[in-house]
Scaffold this motif. Structure first.
Motif, PDB file in Angstrom:
ATOM      1  N   ARG A 184       0.825  -1.213   0.000  1.00 17.84           N
ATOM      2  CA  ARG A 184       0.000   0.000   0.000  1.00 17.84           C
ATOM      3  C   ARG A 184       0.853   1.254   0.000  1.00 17.84           C
ATOM      4  O   ARG A 184       2.076   1.181   0.065  1.00 17.84           O
ATOM      5  N   ASN A 185       0.126   2.389  -0.121  1.00 16.43           N
ATOM      6  CA  ASN A 185       0.769   3.700  -0.164  1.00 16.43           C
ATOM      7  C   ASN A 185       1.756   3.794  -1.319  1.00 16.43           C
ATOM      8  O   ASN A 185       2.928   4.125  -1.134  1.00 16.43           O
ATOM      9  N   PHE A 186       1.225   3.485  -2.519  1.00 20.04           N
ATOM     10  CA  PHE A 186       1.986   3.645  -3.781  1.00 20.04           C
ATOM     11  C   PHE A 186       3.235   2.780  -3.708  1.00 20.04           C
ATOM     12  O   PHE A 186       3.131   1.593  -3.454  1.00 20.04           O
ATOM     13  N   ILE A 187       4.430   3.355  -3.863  1.00 19.59           N
ATOM     14  CA  ILE A 187       5.642   2.529  -3.868  1.00 19.59           C
ATOM     15  C   ILE A 187       6.222   2.347  -2.467  1.00 19.59           C
ATOM     16  O   ILE A 187       7.325   1.830  -2.323  1.00 19.59           O
ATOM     17  N   PHE A 188       5.471   2.763  -1.443  1.00 16.61           N
ATOM     18  CA  PHE A 188       6.029   2.642  -0.085  1.00 16.61           C
ATOM     19  C   PHE A 188       6.160   1.177   0.343  1.00 16.61           C
ATOM     20  O   PHE A 188       7.193   0.765   0.863  1.00 16.61           O
ATOM     21  N   ARG A 189       5.107   0.405   0.142  1.00 20.49           N
ATOM     22  CA  ARG A 189       5.182  -1.023   0.520  1.00 20.49           C
ATOM     23  C   ARG A 189       4.879  -1.844  -0.720  1.00 20.49           C
ATOM     24  O   ARG A 189       3.740  -1.901  -1.181  1.00 20.49           O
ATOM     25  N   VAL A 190       5.910  -2.422  -1.305  1.00 18.37           N
ATOM     26  CA  VAL A 190       5.767  -3.149  -2.563  1.00 18.37           C
ATOM     27  C   VAL A 190       6.244  -4.592  -2.393  1.00 18.37           C
ATOM     28  O   VAL A 190       6.851  -4.944  -1.376  1.00 18.37           O
ATOM     29  N   ARG A 191       5.973  -5.394  -3.414  1.00 27.28           N
ATOM     30  CA  ARG A 191       6.384  -6.816  -3.319  1.00 27.28           C
ATOM     31  C   ARG A 191       7.725  -7.054  -4.006  1.00 27.28           C
ATOM     32  O   ARG A 191       8.429  -7.994  -3.673  1.00 27.28           O
ATOM     33  N   GLU A 192       8.039  -6.224  -4.982  1.00 22.41           N
ATOM     34  CA  GLU A 192       9.369  -6.275  -5.599  1.00 22.41           C
ATOM     35  C   GLU A 192      10.031  -4.936  -5.307  1.00 22.41           C
ATOM     36  O   GLU A 192       9.515  -3.905  -5.711  1.00 22.41           O
ATOM     37  N   LEU A 193      11.127  -4.970  -4.574  1.00 20.21           N
ATOM     38  CA  LEU A 193      11.756  -3.727  -4.137  1.00 20.21           C
ATOM     39  C   LEU A 193      13.251  -3.776  -4.391  1.00 20.21           C
ATOM     40  O   LEU A 193      13.780  -4.805  -4.800  1.00 20.21           O
ATOM     41  N   GLU A 194      13.887  -2.653  -4.163  1.00 19.89           N
ATOM     42  CA  GLU A 194      15.336  -2.615  -4.306  1.00 19.89           C
ATOM     43  C   GLU A 194      15.916  -2.055  -3.010  1.00 19.89           C
ATOM     44  O   GLU A 194      15.380  -1.109  -2.452  1.00 19.89           O
ATOM     45  N   GLN A 195      16.990  -2.672  -2.563  1.00 22.61           N
ATOM     46  CA  GLN A 195      17.611  -2.213  -1.319  1.00 22.61           C
ATOM     47  C   GLN A 195      19.037  -1.723  -1.565  1.00 22.61           C
ATOM     48  O   GLN A 195      19.720  -2.207  -2.472  1.00 22.61           O
ATOM     49  N   MET A 196      19.451  -0.770  -0.748  1.00 27.15           N
ATOM     50  CA  MET A 196      20.838  -0.295  -0.748  1.00 27.15           C
ATOM     51  C   MET A 196      21.345  -0.654   0.655  1.00 27.15           C
ATOM     52  O   MET A 196      20.921  -0.042   1.642  1.00 27.15           O
ATOM     53  N   GLU A 197      22.173  -1.691   0.725  1.00 31.26           N
ATOM     54  CA  GLU A 197      22.547  -2.213   2.038  1.00 31.26           C
ATOM     55  C   GLU A 197      24.058  -2.244   2.232  1.00 31.26           C
ATOM     56  O   GLU A 197      24.808  -2.591   1.313  1.00 31.26           O
ATOM     57  N   LEU A 198      24.454  -1.911   3.443  1.00 29.17           N
ATOM     58  CA  LEU A 198      25.844  -2.048   3.838  1.00 29.17           C
ATOM     59  C   LEU A 198      25.892  -2.975   5.048  1.00 29.17           C
ATOM     60  O   LEU A 198      25.120  -2.795   5.997  1.00 29.17           O
ATOM     61  N   GLU A 199      26.770  -3.973   4.998  1.00 27.36           N
ATOM     62  CA  GLU A 199      27.030  -4.778   6.195  1.00 27.36           C
ATOM     63  C   GLU A 199      28.431  -4.377   6.629  1.00 27.36           C
ATOM     64  O   GLU A 199      29.411  -4.594   5.897  1.00 27.36           O
ATOM     65  N   PHE A 200      28.515  -3.759   7.801  1.00 30.21           N
ATOM     66  CA  PHE A 200      29.792  -3.232   8.277  1.00 30.21           C
ATOM     67  C   PHE A 200      30.262  -4.096   9.444  1.00 30.21           C
ATOM     68  O   PHE A 200      29.603  -4.187  10.480  1.00 30.21           O
ATOM     69  N   PHE A 201      31.406  -4.788   9.253  1.00 28.02           N
ATOM     70  CA  PHE A 201      31.880  -5.799  10.205  1.00 28.02           C
ATOM     71  C   PHE A 201      32.832  -5.166  11.224  1.00 28.02           C
ATOM     72  O   PHE A 201      33.810  -4.510  10.839  1.00 28.02           O
ATOM     73  N   VAL A 202      32.522  -5.378  12.497  1.00 31.50           N
ATOM     74  CA  VAL A 202      33.306  -4.741  13.557  1.00 31.50           C
ATOM     75  C   VAL A 202      33.645  -5.757  14.648  1.00 31.50           C
ATOM     76  O   VAL A 202      33.063  -6.849  14.703  1.00 31.50           O
ATOM     77  N   LYS A 203      34.547  -5.338  15.522  1.00 36.90           N
ATOM     78  CA  LYS A 203      34.928  -6.188  16.656  1.00 36.90           C
ATOM     79  C   LYS A 203      33.797  -6.170  17.693  1.00 36.90           C
ATOM     80  O   LYS A 203      33.259  -5.093  17.984  1.00 36.90           O
ATOM     81  N   PRO A 204      33.427  -7.337  18.249  1.00 29.99           N
ATOM     82  CA  PRO A 204      32.423  -7.312  19.321  1.00 29.99           C
ATOM     83  C   PRO A 204      32.902  -6.383  20.438  1.00 29.99           C
ATOM     84  O   PRO A 204      34.091  -6.363  20.751  1.00 29.99           O
ATOM     85  N   GLY A 205      32.002  -5.604  20.967  1.00 32.29           N
ATOM     86  CA  GLY A 205      32.404  -4.647  22.009  1.00 32.29           C
ATOM     87  C   GLY A 205      32.540  -3.245  21.421  1.00 32.29           C
ATOM     88  O   GLY A 205      32.365  -2.253  22.112  1.00 32.29           O
ATOM     89  N   GLU A 206      32.851  -3.191  20.115  1.00 34.37           N
ATOM     90  CA  GLU A 206      32.920  -1.876  19.456  1.00 34.37           C
ATOM     91  C   GLU A 206      31.641  -1.610  18.664  1.00 34.37           C
ATOM     92  O   GLU A 206      31.524  -0.613  17.961  1.00 34.37           O
ATOM     93  N   ASP A 207      30.689  -2.562  18.740  1.00 37.32           N
ATOM     94  CA  ASP A 207      29.485  -2.476  17.900  1.00 37.32           C
ATOM     95  C   ASP A 207      28.604  -1.277  18.245  1.00 37.32           C
ATOM     96  O   ASP A 207      28.057  -0.630  17.347  1.00 37.32           O
ATOM     97  N   GLU A 208      28.492  -0.957  19.524  1.00 36.87           N
ATOM     98  CA  GLU A 208      27.546   0.108  19.877  1.00 36.87           C
ATOM     99  C   GLU A 208      28.028   1.466  19.381  1.00 36.87           C
ATOM    100  O   GLU A 208      27.249   2.276  18.884  1.00 36.87           O
TER     101      GLU A 208
END
Ligand code: GAP
Length: 456
Positions: A184-208
């Motif tokens: 709903r809400n035009f292109i706000f909630r769609v079934r085929e979408l595109e994402q721009m994602e970054l997974e940034f890997f860090v040391k546990p403890g430095e995550d926050e």
């Protein structure tokens, strides 16, 4: 005046070639849209700016383009098979189906107002498909519901080929698919979408601290793209609302015409994904082999060369939807102005880096060979500058051309008129979208004028 309602925006997007309902000649496909000639330019510009900010302008991020079709085991061990679902309810009266957590009024059907609803039951949002010529219970795969898993499963490949040290990130832009119960809400909630994602890997403890860093960095990005601070909201997820993989999530929300809603999520995914892809092999005693093609073969740990410490990295994930980003940028740019003659002008005041068309070249009359030929020459010269798409507007109606280019947010219109041909040196009119001011610029200087305009 800013945008009042979604209907005006949907009409403009269709009228001007931004976005069309997919397969509309056959009644459409719900929650699926096609991007038209203007929309695809906007989308490409937004993705390019994201890629520049996240990959090119940093020294700690690599890019990736992983497959959409995903081995079911990836999504089993990531937790998606079990938990990537929304609560579905049926209305026993009108038979409509809805998301229980998104009902306008709790326990009441959005469509007919009945309170006779079924108990909510989990509905998995992943699209399944079969792979290969044999269709049986085991031959299925999924269309990825997020681009992230392709990054996690390639963690070791990227590490091994780039010799990266933690902290570092892997960025990806690509399609994802979700069988939303109620798009709903035009292109706000769609079934085929595109994402721009970054997974940034860090040391546990430095995550926050990295989580805070990315929330702040992404906020600055959206402001630099033209979104105003007062239309941006930051929503910290309550513990009970967190995704199965997240320790903490902050959403960057935008004030859309339908309300304040999520545009980008920034999650602290801890070591959940790398850990579970690793755990599933070690628990089963599998180290370097695939047993019956059933389990992951990579151990996703990292050894700190300085300390010798071995750990599974934590992950901070800024994840933005292309559709929701473009929707926010169009809403922000949308302006209605009343002119001195009482007429209303609609103008999309995009920042020039994301404007779909960089300049339109317009011969004053369409049947005049000399005007058309000069305008073509100028269009080709400007196109070769590499600043983006230059339009050639040969309709012979200058008023209409200006109205159209205001509505698609073209920063400059260049008109080739009879004075151009008669003058020595030749000049053209350059009209500024925002001020509507017109100045004459020598044809010999038009390329450097445009280059300077886009440099600033
Ligand atoms: N990898 C993390 C992830 O997928 P998400 O919050 O489910 O997290 C990230 O999605 C972003 O993707 C959202 O902030 C939103 O911009 C976009 N998105 C998610 N589902 C969407 C949908 N059905 N239609 C349009 N955009 C969607």
């Amino acid at each position: 005046m800013a945008l009042k309602n979604m209907e005006d925006l949907v009409a403009l997007c269709k009228r001007r070639g931004f976005i069309f309902q997919s397969a509309d000649i056959y009644g459409g496909l719900k929650g699926v849209y096609d991007w038209g000639p203007i929309g695809v330019e906007l989308k490409n510009n937004v993705k390019r700016e994201w890629w520049s900010a996240m990959v090119y302008n940093r020294d700690d991020v690599e890019g990736l383009d992983a497959a959409i079709l995903t081995n079911k085991l990836v999504l089993r061990y990531s937790g998606h098979e079990d938990t990537f679902s929304d609560p579905l309810v049926d209305c026993k009266k009108c038979k409509m189906r809805m998301r229980e957590d998104k009902l306008k009024e709790k326990g009441v059907c959005d469509y007919c107002g009945s309170t006779d609803l079924t108990e909510p039951r989990p509905f998995n949002l992943m699209f399944k498909t079969t792979v290969g010529p044999i269709v049986d219970d085991e031959s299925y795969a999924y269309l990825r519901p997020e681009t992230a898993q392709g990054i996690f499963t390639n963690f070791k490949n990227v590490m091994d080929t780039t010799s990266r040290k933690i902290p570092f990130g892997i960025a990806q832009i690509g399609k994802a698919f979700r069988n939303e119960i109620t798009p709903r809400n035009f292109i706000f909630r769609v079934r085929e979408l595109e994402q721009m994602e970054l997974e940034f890997f860090v040391k546990p403890g430095e995550d926050e601290q990295w989580h805070k860093y990315w929330i702040d960095t992404r906020k600055k990005f959206w402001i630099s793209m033209g979104l105003s601070e007062e239309n941006l909201h930051f929503e910290v997820h309550k513990k009970e609302d967190l995704s199965h993989y997240s320790k903490a999530t902050t959403d960057i929300c935008y004030r859309y015409p339908h309300g304040i809603d999520e545009m980008e999520g920034i999650a602290n995914r801890t070591d959940f994904d790398l850990g579970s892809h690793t755990k599933n092999q070690s628990e089963l005693g599998i180290t370097a082999k695939v047993k019956n093609n059933q389990h992951s073969i990579s151990e996703f740990s990292y050894t700190d060369v300085a300390t010798g410490q071995k750990f599974v990295p934590f992950v901070i994930e800024p994840s933005a939807g292309v559709e929701r980003s473009c929707l926010a940028l169009i809403c922000e740019a949308y302006t209605e102005e009343t002119l001195d003659n009482g007429e209303t002008r609609i103008v999309l005041k995009f920042k020039k880096n994301i404007a779909p068309i960089k300049a339109a070249v317009i011969p004053l009359a369409k049947n005049n060979d000399q005007l058309v030929s000069k305008a073509t020459e100028i269009k080709n010269e400007l196109q070769s500058l590499g600043i983006g798409r230059i339009a050639f507007e040969n309709t012979g109606n200058i008023g209409k051309a200006y109205r159209k280019h205001d509505e698609i947010g073209t920063p400059l219109c260049i008109t080739v008129d009879f004075e151009t041909l008669e003058q020595n040196p030749q000049t053209v009119t350059v009209r500024n979208r925002d001020t509507m001011e017109q100045i004459r610029v020598p044809v010999s200087e038009i390329a450097s004028y445009i280059q300077d305009f886009y440099k600033k």
